[in-house]
Motif scaffolding. Sequence first.
Motif, PDB file in Angstrom:
ATOM      1  N   ASP A   1       0.872  -1.192  -0.066  1.00 31.10           N
ATOM      2  CA  ASP A   1      -0.150  -0.024   0.073  1.00 31.10           C
ATOM      3  C   ASP A   1       0.934   1.218   0.151  1.00 31.10           C
ATOM      4  O   ASP A   1       0.231   2.536  -0.010  1.00 31.10           O
ATOM      5  CB  ASP A   1      -0.875   0.093   1.170  1.00 31.10           C
ATOM      6  CG  ASP A   1      -1.626  -0.993   1.286  1.00 31.10           C
ATOM      7  OD1 ASP A   1      -2.897  -0.902   0.664  1.00 31.10           O
ATOM      8  OD2 ASP A   1      -1.559  -1.960   1.894  1.00 31.10           O
TER       9      ASP A   1
ATOM     10  N   ASP B   1       1.163   2.935   8.829  1.00 30.31           N
ATOM     11  CA  ASP B   1       0.473   4.122   8.137  1.00 30.31           C
ATOM     12  C   ASP B   1       1.084   4.639   6.964  1.00 30.31           C
ATOM     13  O   ASP B   1       2.281   5.145   6.851  1.00 30.31           O
ATOM     14  CB  ASP B   1       0.648   5.578   9.084  1.00 30.31           C
ATOM     15  CG  ASP B   1      -0.475   6.700   8.635  1.00 30.31           C
ATOM     16  OD1 ASP B   1      -0.880   6.423   7.427  1.00 30.31           O
ATOM     17  OD2 ASP B   1      -0.541   7.747   9.240  1.00 30.31           O
ATOM     18  N   TYR B   2       0.523   4.354   5.771  1.00 29.84           N
ATOM     19  CA  TYR B   2       1.148   4.497   4.403  1.00 29.84           C
ATOM     20  C   TYR B   2       0.605   5.684   3.755  1.00 29.84           C
ATOM     21  O   TYR B   2       1.061   5.777   2.622  1.00 29.84           O
ATOM     22  CB  TYR B   2       0.683   3.179   3.558  1.00 29.84           C
ATOM     23  CG  TYR B   2      -0.787   2.907   3.376  1.00 29.84           C
ATOM     24  CD1 TYR B   2      -1.638   3.491   2.558  1.00 29.84           C
ATOM     25  CD2 TYR B   2      -1.276   1.831   4.331  1.00 29.84           C
ATOM     26  CE1 TYR B   2      -2.965   3.468   2.504  1.00 29.84           C
ATOM     27  CE2 TYR B   2      -2.549   1.661   4.438  1.00 29.84           C
ATOM     28  CZ  TYR B   2      -3.533   2.337   3.464  1.00 29.84           C
ATOM     29  OH  TYR B   2      -4.774   2.303   3.359  1.00 29.84           O
ATOM     30  N   HIS B   3       0.198   6.536   4.512  1.00 33.24           N
ATOM     31  CA  HIS B   3      -0.181   7.911   3.627  1.00 33.24           C
ATOM     32  C   HIS B   3       0.924   8.945   3.888  1.00 33.24           C
ATOM     33  O   HIS B   3       0.834   9.682   4.664  1.00 33.24           O
ATOM     34  CB  HIS B   3      -1.403   8.560   4.318  1.00 33.24           C
ATOM     35  CG  HIS B   3      -2.719   7.754   4.136  1.00 33.24           C
ATOM     36  ND1 HIS B   3      -3.053   7.448   2.735  1.00 33.24           N
ATOM     37  CD2 HIS B   3      -3.799   7.311   4.974  1.00 33.24           C
ATOM     38  CE1 HIS B   3      -4.201   6.640   2.846  1.00 33.24           C
ATOM     39  NE2 HIS B   3      -4.549   6.505   3.999  1.00 33.24           N
ATOM     40  N   TRP B   4       1.971   8.687   3.233  1.00 32.31           N
ATOM     41  CA  TRP B   4       3.160   9.483   3.289  1.00 32.31           C
ATOM     42  C   TRP B   4       3.346  10.417   2.423  1.00 32.31           C
ATOM     43  O   TRP B   4       4.388  11.314   2.709  1.00 32.31           O
ATOM     44  CB  TRP B   4       4.403   8.293   3.379  1.00 32.31           C
ATOM     45  CG  TRP B   4       4.627   7.844   1.785  1.00 32.31           C
ATOM     46  CD1 TRP B   4       4.096   6.522   1.599  1.00 32.31           C
ATOM     47  CD2 TRP B   4       5.567   8.356   0.934  1.00 32.31           C
ATOM     48  NE1 TRP B   4       4.260   6.292   0.224  1.00 32.31           N
ATOM     49  CE2 TRP B   4       5.261   7.414  -0.152  1.00 32.31           C
ATOM     50  CE3 TRP B   4       6.289   9.250   0.717  1.00 32.31           C
ATOM     51  CZ2 TRP B   4       5.799   7.401  -1.225  1.00 32.31           C
ATOM     52  CZ3 TRP B   4       6.771   9.559  -0.584  1.00 32.31           C
ATOM     53  CH2 TRP B   4       6.859   8.546  -1.466  1.00 32.31           C
ATOM     54  N   TRP B   5       2.783  10.654   1.452  1.00 35.38           N
ATOM     55  CA  TRP B   5       2.936  11.709   0.380  1.00 35.38           C
ATOM     56  C   TRP B   5       2.827  12.953   0.941  1.00 35.38           C
ATOM     57  O   TRP B   5       3.974  13.752   0.877  1.00 35.38           O
ATOM     58  CB  TRP B   5       1.990  11.304  -0.788  1.00 35.38           C
ATOM     59  CG  TRP B   5       2.248  10.077  -1.648  1.00 35.38           C
ATOM     60  CD1 TRP B   5       1.559   8.934  -1.490  1.00 35.38           C
ATOM     61  CD2 TRP B   5       3.254   9.973  -2.753  1.00 35.38           C
ATOM     62  NE1 TRP B   5       2.019   8.021  -2.159  1.00 35.38           N
ATOM     63  CE2 TRP B   5       2.933   8.453  -3.297  1.00 35.38           C
ATOM     64  CE3 TRP B   5       3.871  10.748  -3.497  1.00 35.38           C
ATOM     65  CZ2 TRP B   5       3.471   8.129  -4.311  1.00 35.38           C
ATOM     66  CZ3 TRP B   5       4.541  10.234  -4.587  1.00 35.38           C
ATOM     67  CH2 TRP B   5       4.548   8.834  -4.806  1.00 35.38           C
ATOM     68  N   TRP B   6       1.789  13.469   1.340  1.00 37.21           N
ATOM     69  CA  TRP B   6       1.451  14.708   1.807  1.00 37.21           C
ATOM     70  C   TRP B   6       2.242  15.095   3.088  1.00 37.21           C
ATOM     71  O   TRP B   6       2.715  16.043   3.444  1.00 37.21           O
ATOM     72  CB  TRP B   6       0.170  15.019   1.920  1.00 37.21           C
ATOM     73  CG  TRP B   6      -0.657  15.196   0.652  1.00 37.21           C
ATOM     74  CD1 TRP B   6      -1.407  14.589  -0.107  1.00 37.21           C
ATOM     75  CD2 TRP B   6      -0.650  16.620  -0.260  1.00 37.21           C
ATOM     76  NE1 TRP B   6      -1.813  15.280  -1.130  1.00 37.21           N
ATOM     77  CE2 TRP B   6      -1.306  16.370  -1.190  1.00 37.21           C
ATOM     78  CE3 TRP B   6       0.059  17.738   0.065  1.00 37.21           C
ATOM     79  CZ2 TRP B   6      -1.624  17.673  -2.131  1.00 37.21           C
ATOM     80  CZ3 TRP B   6      -0.022  18.765  -0.614  1.00 37.21           C
ATOM     81  CH2 TRP B   6      -0.815  18.691  -1.853  1.00 37.21           C
ATOM     82  N   ARG B   7       2.394  14.015   3.813  1.00 35.23           N
ATOM     83  CA  ARG B   7       2.934  14.171   5.257  1.00 35.23           C
ATOM     84  C   ARG B   7       4.505  14.426   4.963  1.00 35.23           C
ATOM     85  O   ARG B   7       4.967  15.331   5.592  1.00 35.23           O
ATOM     86  CB  ARG B   7       2.827  12.930   5.984  1.00 35.23           C
ATOM     87  CG  ARG B   7       3.442  12.987   7.259  1.00 35.23           C
ATOM     88  CD  ARG B   7       3.178  11.702   8.222  1.00 35.23           C
ATOM     89  NE  ARG B   7       1.968  11.714   8.432  1.00 35.23           N
ATOM     90  CZ  ARG B   7       1.168  10.684   9.079  1.00 35.23           C
ATOM     91  NH1 ARG B   7       1.968   9.815   9.911  1.00 35.23           N
ATOM     92  NH2 ARG B   7       0.059  10.615   9.389  1.00 35.23           N
TER      93      ARG B   7
ATOM     94  N   PRO C   1      -1.733   9.098  -4.109  1.00 32.11           N
ATOM     95  CA  PRO C   1      -2.091  10.114  -2.979  1.00 32.11           C
ATOM     96  C   PRO C   1      -3.356  11.127  -3.226  1.00 32.11           C
ATOM     97  O   PRO C   1      -3.664  10.901  -4.251  1.00 32.11           O
ATOM     98  CB  PRO C   1      -1.038  11.033  -2.735  1.00 32.11           C
ATOM     99  CG  PRO C   1      -0.184  11.099  -4.123  1.00 32.11           C
ATOM    100  CD  PRO C   1      -0.427   9.713  -4.608  1.00 32.11           C
ATOM    101  N   ARG C   2      -3.930  11.268  -2.047  1.00 31.63           N
ATOM    102  CA  ARG C   2      -4.957  11.851  -2.458  1.00 31.63           C
ATOM    103  C   ARG C   2      -4.621  13.554  -3.127  1.00 31.63           C
ATOM    104  O   ARG C   2      -3.785  13.931  -2.725  1.00 31.63           O
ATOM    105  CB  ARG C   2      -5.854  12.253  -1.208  1.00 31.63           C
ATOM    106  CG  ARG C   2      -6.335  11.229  -0.087  1.00 31.63           C
ATOM    107  CD  ARG C   2      -6.944  11.567   0.803  1.00 31.63           C
ATOM    108  NE  ARG C   2      -7.545  10.542   1.569  1.00 31.63           N
ATOM    109  CZ  ARG C   2      -7.055   9.871   2.691  1.00 31.63           C
ATOM    110  NH1 ARG C   2      -6.024  10.662   3.188  1.00 31.63           N
ATOM    111  NH2 ARG C   2      -7.428   8.768   3.459  1.00 31.63           N
TER     112      ARG C   2
END
Length: 636
Positions: free
Chosen positions: A351, A570-576, A356-357
Motif C-alpha cells: 500500500d 500508516d502508509y499515507h506518506w506523500w503529503w506528510r 495520494p489524495r
Amino acid sequence: KSKPDFSQDAALKMKSLNPRFIFLLSLTVVSSSFGFYLPGLAPVSFCEEKSKGDTDIQLFVNRLDSVESVLPYEYDAFDFCKDTDERRPSENLGQVLFGERIETSPYKFTFKSDKACVKVCTKSYDAGSKEDKLKLDFLKKGMELNYQHHWIVDNMPVTWCYIVEGNQKVCNPGFPIGCLVNQEGKPKDACVINADFNKKNAYYIFNHVDITIFYHSGDETNGMSARLVAATLEPRSVKHSNDDKPTCDGTPMDIPAEFKNNLKVTYTYSIQFKQNDDIRWASRWDYILVSMPHTNIQWFSIMNSLVIVLFLSGMVAMIMLRTLHKDIARYNQMDQEEAQEESGWKQVHGDVFRPPRMGMLLSVFLGQGTQVFIMTFITLFLACLGFLSPANRGALMTCSVVLWVLLGTPAGYVSARLYKSNMLCFCRIVFVDFFLMNLILWVEGSSAAIPFGTLVAILALWFGISVPLTFVGAYFGFKKPGIEPPVRTNQIPRQIPQQSFFTKPVPGIIMGGILPFGCIFIQLFFILNSIWSHQMYYMFGFLFLVFIILLITCSEATVLLCYFHLCAEDYHWWWRSFLTSGFTAVYLFVYAVHYFFSKLQIIGVFRCCCYFILLLFFYYYFYLLLFLLLYTVYIF
C-alpha cells in the motif's frame, strides 16, 4: 600590420611543430594578454587635466528609505535641490523591482578641486501657499520617520561613518535627511549626536554635507591618474545668515512643527580630496562591510547547523545499517506464513505506493519546487563566485527572475512525469500577491511601485517564455512512461491501526520543522536585517553553505519521520513528507512576525500590509523550495 619576416630555418621549424602545441601556445599568449574585471565593472581613472582623462565627478542620488517605513520614495518626491540637466542611467530589471531610482544630482565636483561651503540652491516656503505647506509637511514626515539619503559616487555608496559604543566605527551607506526633537524635548534618531538640537517640538534638517573623497594613485595607475577608493560625508544642520553667500558656520537649522512664518532652506556642501594608497580599488568596499554582521556569529551558525546534521545523519545511518538491513534480511529468509505474522513497515509494502489524495495538486507543487530549487541553487552559486556582488546593483534579482522564467521546462517535465499534468498554480499565486502589493505601493506613491512598462515586460516573460517552456517540459514528460513502483499495489487498501499521539500527522509535521529551522534562524536574522534594516548582505558563501545544510537536514528529518510512520503501519506518506519539511516555512513565518514586533517600528496600515504580503510570498516560496525533498523520501 606588416607581416613578420621569418627566416627559412625558422619557417621550417614552425611547420614541423605539432598543431596541438601551436594551439595551446596561442591560447597561452591570448590569455596572458587579455583580462576582465569580475563581475564586469571596470575601474574609472581620474586626472587633474581634462586632456589626460576624466576630471568631472558626478554624484548620483538613489531612492530614500526608512527602517520605520517599508515604502521607499524617489529623490524628486521630496523638495530637495534638483539637477537642471537631470539624467537617469539605464537600470536593469532587478533595480526596478527593488524600487531603485538613480538619477543625477546638482552636486558636481572636479577631481582634486577642494571647495568650501558651496551653495547648491535655496528652497523657499510661503506660509500662505497650500502647495508649499504640503511640500514642507512631507519633508517633516520624512524626518519623523528617519528617511535616509543614498548617494553614489563612481558606483560606490557615499557613507556616513560614526563611532558607537565600544569605540567601534560604523559606516552607514546612507544618512538621514533630518531629525526630530519631540514635545518633551527628547531627541530622536540622529538628533542625539548634537547637544545643540535642543529646541522642543522642532525638526532639524541636514542641509549641509562635508564630503571627503579618497583616491588611490600608485602602482594601479602607474602614478599617471587616480582611482576613487572611498567617499564619506558628515551631515550638518546649518542656519545660514546670508543665503546668497553662505559661510556654513551658523546655528542648527530648525523648522518649527507649526508652519506659521515664511521659511528658507539653503543647501550647501564642502568637498575635499585625500590620497590614500593603502586602499586598493579592488577592496574599496571593505571599509563598509567591516561594520556589517561579524563572521564569528556566522561560523557559530555553521557549527550549530553541522551538529544538527551529524545528529540526524547518525540516526539515518543507524536505521539503514541496523534496523532496515536486519529486517530485510530476516524478512527474505522467512516463509510466507511467518511473514504474514510480521508487523510494522513490512505489512504496508503493498500500500505504500498507493496514489495520494489530490495527486494533481501534489505534482503541481513538486514541479514548481523543482523550478524554485534549481533557481535558488544556481543563483547562490553565482553569488559565491562574485557575479552578484553588491557593486553590481540589481544583479541578484535579475538573475533570479531570468532563471525562474527559463526553468519552466524542468518544472513541466517533473510534474508531467509524476502525474501527467501541467501546472500554473504557483504563477497565479505569485502574480496575485505581486499585483496586490504593487497596487498598495502605487496608491502610496512609493518608488517601489513597478512602472506599467515593467509590468508588461514581466507578463511578456511569463506568457511568452515561461509558460511555453513549461508546456515543452510537460510534453517530454508525457512521452516518458509513468514512474512504476517497485512492488505491486494491493487492490483493497489496508486498514490503518489506531495511531499514538506522536505518530499522528499533526504532531509529526510540527516536530519535523524544528531541527531544520534551528539550522537557519541565525542566517535568517541577517537576511531580514539586509531587507528591512537596509544593511548590505554579502556573505553568500555562508548562505550557500547553510542552504546545503538545510537541504540535508530536511531530507534526513523527513526520512526519519516517514520511517516511523511506516513502522506504525500508516502508509499515507506523500503529503506528510511534503508538510514535514515544508513546515519549516511556518517557523520562518512566525520568526518574521516576531522580528516585525521586536525589531521594526513600521507605522501605518498600508506599510504593515506591504510587509506581511511580501512575507507571505517568501513563506510560500520557501515552502515550495522544501517540497522537492519529497523526491528524497521516494528514492529512499
